[in-house]
Every structure is written in C-alpha cells, then in structure tokens.
Design a protein around this motif. Sequence first.
Motif, PDB file in Angstrom:
ATOM      1  N   GLY A 112       0.773  -1.233   0.000  1.00 33.03           N
ATOM      2  CA  GLY A 112       0.000   0.000   0.000  1.00 33.03           C
ATOM      3  C   GLY A 112       0.803   1.281   0.000  1.00 33.03           C
ATOM      4  N   CYS A 113       2.100   1.193  -0.209  1.00 36.98           N
ATOM      5  CA  CYS A 113       2.906   2.414  -0.267  1.00 36.98           C
ATOM      6  C   CYS A 113       2.614   3.160  -1.560  1.00 36.98           C
ATOM      7  CB  CYS A 113       4.393   2.079  -0.179  1.00 36.98           C
ATOM      8  SG  CYS A 113       4.879   1.416   1.429  1.00 36.98           S
ATOM      9  N   ASP A 114       2.575   4.491  -1.490  1.00 41.00           N
ATOM     10  CA  ASP A 114       2.323   5.286  -2.687  1.00 41.00           C
ATOM     11  C   ASP A 114       3.553   6.061  -3.158  1.00 41.00           C
ATOM     12  OD1 ASP A 114       2.351   7.185  -0.678  1.00 41.00           O
ATOM     13  OD2 ASP A 114       0.281   7.830  -0.952  1.00 41.00           O
ATOM     14  N   ALA A 115       4.689   5.870  -2.493  1.00 44.16           N
ATOM     15  CA  ALA A 115       5.968   6.450  -2.924  1.00 44.16           C
ATOM     16  C   ALA A 115       7.071   5.740  -2.164  1.00 44.16           C
ATOM     17  CB  ALA A 115       6.021   7.956  -2.668  1.00 44.16           C
ATOM     18  N   VAL A 116       8.287   5.797  -2.704  1.00 42.27           N
ATOM     19  CA  VAL A 116       9.440   5.239  -2.009  1.00 42.27           C
ATOM     20  C   VAL A 116      10.443   6.361  -1.761  1.00 42.27           C
ATOM     21  CG1 VAL A 116      10.524   4.502  -4.203  1.00 42.27           C
ATOM     22  CG2 VAL A 116      11.270   3.500  -2.029  1.00 42.27           C
ATOM     23  N   ALA A 117      10.847   6.488  -0.505  1.00 41.41           N
ATOM     24  CA  ALA A 117      11.852   7.486  -0.138  1.00 41.41           C
ATOM     25  C   ALA A 117      13.227   6.842  -0.232  1.00 41.41           C
ATOM     26  CB  ALA A 117      11.594   8.001   1.273  1.00 41.41           C
ATOM     27  N   LEU A 118      14.050   7.361  -1.118  1.00 37.84           N
ATOM     28  CA  LEU A 118      15.425   6.880  -1.285  1.00 37.84           C
ATOM     29  C   LEU A 118      16.268   7.655  -0.291  1.00 37.84           C
ATOM     30  CD1 LEU A 118      15.530   6.792  -5.197  1.00 37.84           C
ATOM     31  CD2 LEU A 118      14.679   5.048  -3.594  1.00 37.84           C
ATOM     32  N   VAL A 119      16.351   7.127   0.943  1.00 33.73           N
ATOM     33  CA  VAL A 119      16.944   7.880   2.032  1.00 33.73           C
ATOM     34  C   VAL A 119      18.295   7.317   2.467  1.00 33.73           C
ATOM     35  CG1 VAL A 119      14.786   8.898   2.774  1.00 33.73           C
ATOM     36  CG2 VAL A 119      15.463   6.694   3.725  1.00 33.73           C
ATOM     37  N   CYS A 120      18.994   6.778   1.511  1.00 34.00           N
ATOM     38  CA  CYS A 120      20.446   6.698   1.508  1.00 34.00           C
ATOM     39  C   CYS A 120      20.839   7.507   0.286  1.00 34.00           C
ATOM     40  CB  CYS A 120      20.931   5.267   1.395  1.00 34.00           C
ATOM     41  SG  CYS A 120      22.661   5.127   0.907  1.00 34.00           S
ATOM     42  N   THR A 121      21.756   8.443   0.435  1.00 34.10           N
ATOM     43  CA  THR A 121      22.008   9.394  -0.656  1.00 34.10           C
ATOM     44  C   THR A 121      22.707   8.770  -1.855  1.00 34.10           C
ATOM     45  OG1 THR A 121      23.962  10.167   0.575  1.00 34.10           O
ATOM     46  CG2 THR A 121      21.941  11.474   0.764  1.00 34.10           C
ATOM     47  N   GLU A 122      23.174   7.524  -1.714  1.00 35.21           N
ATOM     48  CA  GLU A 122      23.732   6.808  -2.868  1.00 35.21           C
ATOM     49  C   GLU A 122      22.665   6.069  -3.666  1.00 35.21           C
ATOM     50  OE1 GLU A 122      26.879   7.924  -0.392  1.00 35.21           O
ATOM     51  OE2 GLU A 122      25.266   6.582   0.183  1.00 35.21           O
ATOM     52  N   VAL A 123      21.561   5.723  -3.044  1.00 35.19           N
ATOM     53  CA  VAL A 123      20.556   4.883  -3.709  1.00 35.19           C
ATOM     54  C   VAL A 123      20.028   5.498  -5.010  1.00 35.19           C
ATOM     55  CG1 VAL A 123      18.255   3.864  -3.458  1.00 35.19           C
ATOM     56  CG2 VAL A 123      19.935   3.591  -1.645  1.00 35.19           C
ATOM     57  N   PRO A 124      19.880   6.842  -5.101  1.00 32.53           N
ATOM     58  CA  PRO A 124      19.429   7.400  -6.382  1.00 32.53           C
ATOM     59  C   PRO A 124      20.390   7.153  -7.553  1.00 32.53           C
ATOM     60  CG  PRO A 124      19.071   8.973  -4.618  1.00 32.53           C
ATOM     61  CD  PRO A 124      19.901   7.877  -4.041  1.00 32.53           C
ATOM     62  N   LEU A 125      21.615   6.763  -7.259  1.00 31.03           N
ATOM     63  CA  LEU A 125      22.541   6.396  -8.326  1.00 31.03           C
ATOM     64  C   LEU A 125      22.238   5.002  -8.874  1.00 31.03           C
ATOM     65  CD1 LEU A 125      25.776   7.734  -6.613  1.00 31.03           C
ATOM     66  CD2 LEU A 125      24.747   8.669  -8.696  1.00 31.03           C
ATOM     67  N   LEU A 126      21.473   4.225  -8.110  1.00 27.37           N
ATOM     68  CA  LEU A 126      21.117   2.867  -8.525  1.00 27.37           C
ATOM     69  C   LEU A 126      19.670   2.778  -8.976  1.00 27.37           C
ATOM     70  CD1 LEU A 126      22.366  -0.063  -8.538  1.00 27.37           C
ATOM     71  CD2 LEU A 126      21.195  -0.387  -6.346  1.00 27.37           C
ATOM     72  N   ILE A 127      18.769   3.392  -8.206  1.00 27.88           N
ATOM     73  CA  ILE A 127      17.336   3.351  -8.491  1.00 27.88           C
ATOM     74  C   ILE A 127      16.891   4.722  -8.973  1.00 27.88           C
ATOM     75  CG2 ILE A 127      15.032   3.057  -7.509  1.00 27.88           C
ATOM     76  CD1 ILE A 127      16.532   0.481  -7.800  1.00 27.88           C
ATOM     77  N   THR A 128      16.417   4.784 -10.188  1.00 27.08           N
ATOM     78  CA  THR A 128      15.941   6.033 -10.773  1.00 27.08           C
ATOM     79  C   THR A 128      14.435   5.931 -11.018  1.00 27.08           C
ATOM     80  OG1 THR A 128      16.564   5.161 -12.934  1.00 27.08           O
ATOM     81  CG2 THR A 128      18.145   6.621 -11.846  1.00 27.08           C
ATOM     82  N   ALA A 129      13.821   7.069 -11.279  1.00 29.22           N
ATOM     83  CA  ALA A 129      12.367   7.095 -11.439  1.00 29.22           C
ATOM     84  C   ALA A 129      11.898   6.170 -12.558  1.00 29.22           C
ATOM     85  CB  ALA A 129      11.915   8.533 -11.711  1.00 29.22           C
ATOM     86  N   ASP A 130      12.709   5.973 -13.576  1.00 29.25           N
ATOM     87  CA  ASP A 130      12.274   5.169 -14.721  1.00 29.25           C
ATOM     88  C   ASP A 130      12.293   3.670 -14.435  1.00 29.25           C
ATOM     89  OD1 ASP A 130      15.108   5.529 -14.656  1.00 29.25           O
ATOM     90  OD2 ASP A 130      15.251   4.667 -16.658  1.00 29.25           O
ATOM     91  N   VAL A 131      12.967   3.235 -13.368  1.00 27.85           N
ATOM     92  CA  VAL A 131      12.978   1.809 -13.049  1.00 27.85           C
ATOM     93  C   VAL A 131      12.206   1.495 -11.769  1.00 27.85           C
ATOM     94  CG1 VAL A 131      15.195   1.477 -14.202  1.00 27.85           C
ATOM     95  CG2 VAL A 131      15.145   1.842 -11.723  1.00 27.85           C
TER      96      VAL A 131
END
Length: 240
Positions: free
Chosen positions: A187-206
């Motif tokens: 039931g989550c409606d968003a994911v918080a990428l709250v390790c500052t490196e994670v956005p280098l691995l997980i992007t909005a398109d994936v």
Amino acid sequence: MKHIGILAHSFEGATLCYHEACIEGVRRLGAHLHPEITLTGVAMHFMMDAYENGDHDAVRRMFEEDIRKLAAAGADFFICPDNTAHIALELDGRPFAIPCLHIGEIVAETALQEGRRRIAILGTNYTMTGPVYPGALGRRGIGWVVPDDEDRAVIHRVIFDELCLGQFKDSSRDAYVRIVEKLADQGCDAVALVCTEVPLLITADVSPLPVLDSTRLLASAAVDVALGERPMPEWRGGPI
C-alpha cells in the motif's frame, strides 16, 4: 547569495549532492553560475565502529569539528547529504556553529506537498530502523513502511559493500526493484530513497513507485535557501 556548506560523509552521496546543487544553480541563474559551496568531511571509515556500536554521541562529536570548519570557511548554513548521520545530528549536544537544513524534514515536506500517505523507506538498516523518518513523517501525519528483516539486510549490504564504494551492479538494482514492488503491494504510494547513494542505482524510470530522492531534494532546497527563496534554517542540532 548565501554560502552553502556541505558536511560530507559517504562520498558518493556528497558528490552527487554537490553536483546537483551546482546544476540547480545553473538552471536558475544561467551558465557557469551557482551559489558558493564549501565541502568538508572526515572519511566515513573513522565512524564505522561507532555506528556499529550504537555510539552516536561519538559520531556527533566528530561531525561538530567539521561543522566548525564550514563555519570558519564562511558558510552561512550547512547540509549533510547522509540520512544515517542525522540520527547523530538529532542528539542533544552543543548547538552547531551554523544552522543545518535537515534532510529528513525536506523529504517529509515534499511527501506532504505531493499528498503522499504511506511511504516506503529505503536506506541503511540504521536509517530504516531509526528515529529520523518516523519522526519527520509522523509529525506530518504520513505513514511509513520498512522492508522485512531479510530485505533490509540486502539493502544495507549493497549500500556499504557496493554503493558507498562506487560500485553499481545490475543484479543489485534488480534486487532493489523487487523489494520496492513488495512495498508497493503493502500500500505504499511512494518510495523514499533515504540513503544518498541509492538514487545512483534506483531512478524514477525503473522504480515501481514514485521516488522521493533525498539527495536531489536536499540539493534543490539548499539552493532555495541560498537564493532567498526559502527561509534560512534555524535548527542547530538536537531533537526536532
């Protein structure tokens, strides 16, 4: 313009945040122009034992020295592009030499503005099980979910054994995507990428869920402050 200080900790996240603050400056101000930025940081190596022993007071004391360096360099305020570090920054102690723009407050504020009601939390195990995001989200009436024990172990291992060392593997991206899919099913409606490196691995398109990218949100908010579009932060450490 205000002078931004960056208290670096994990270098990949700090590098991304510095880059994004500069790019945001160029977007708003024009070619080759951005707020003045000073970055400093002790290697994370020297704090790992303290983290593993839960000695966040020791971590805070080490950060205080670098904050004083930023103040001496003329920074008006600072950001720390490391979510786990905010566990230590939120402890009682001497007020910081200059105020800090709190990464968790920025992420939670954005979630509220977007109308999010239930946020999946992806970060280090310290962050996923710690007080920073339950506090920031809870103060705004927003729910949150963390992965189960097995998935938290995978996320944590990838962060410290790969992302923080500049390694980005397709297999790890696939594992993260599967974990986010599970959280979407809860039931989550968003994911918080709250390790500052994670956005280098997980992007909005994936990502199977809309992302709250803590690194880029913090960089943009810092530029807001520097340009006078957001009030100067007042927080100088301690409980929110």
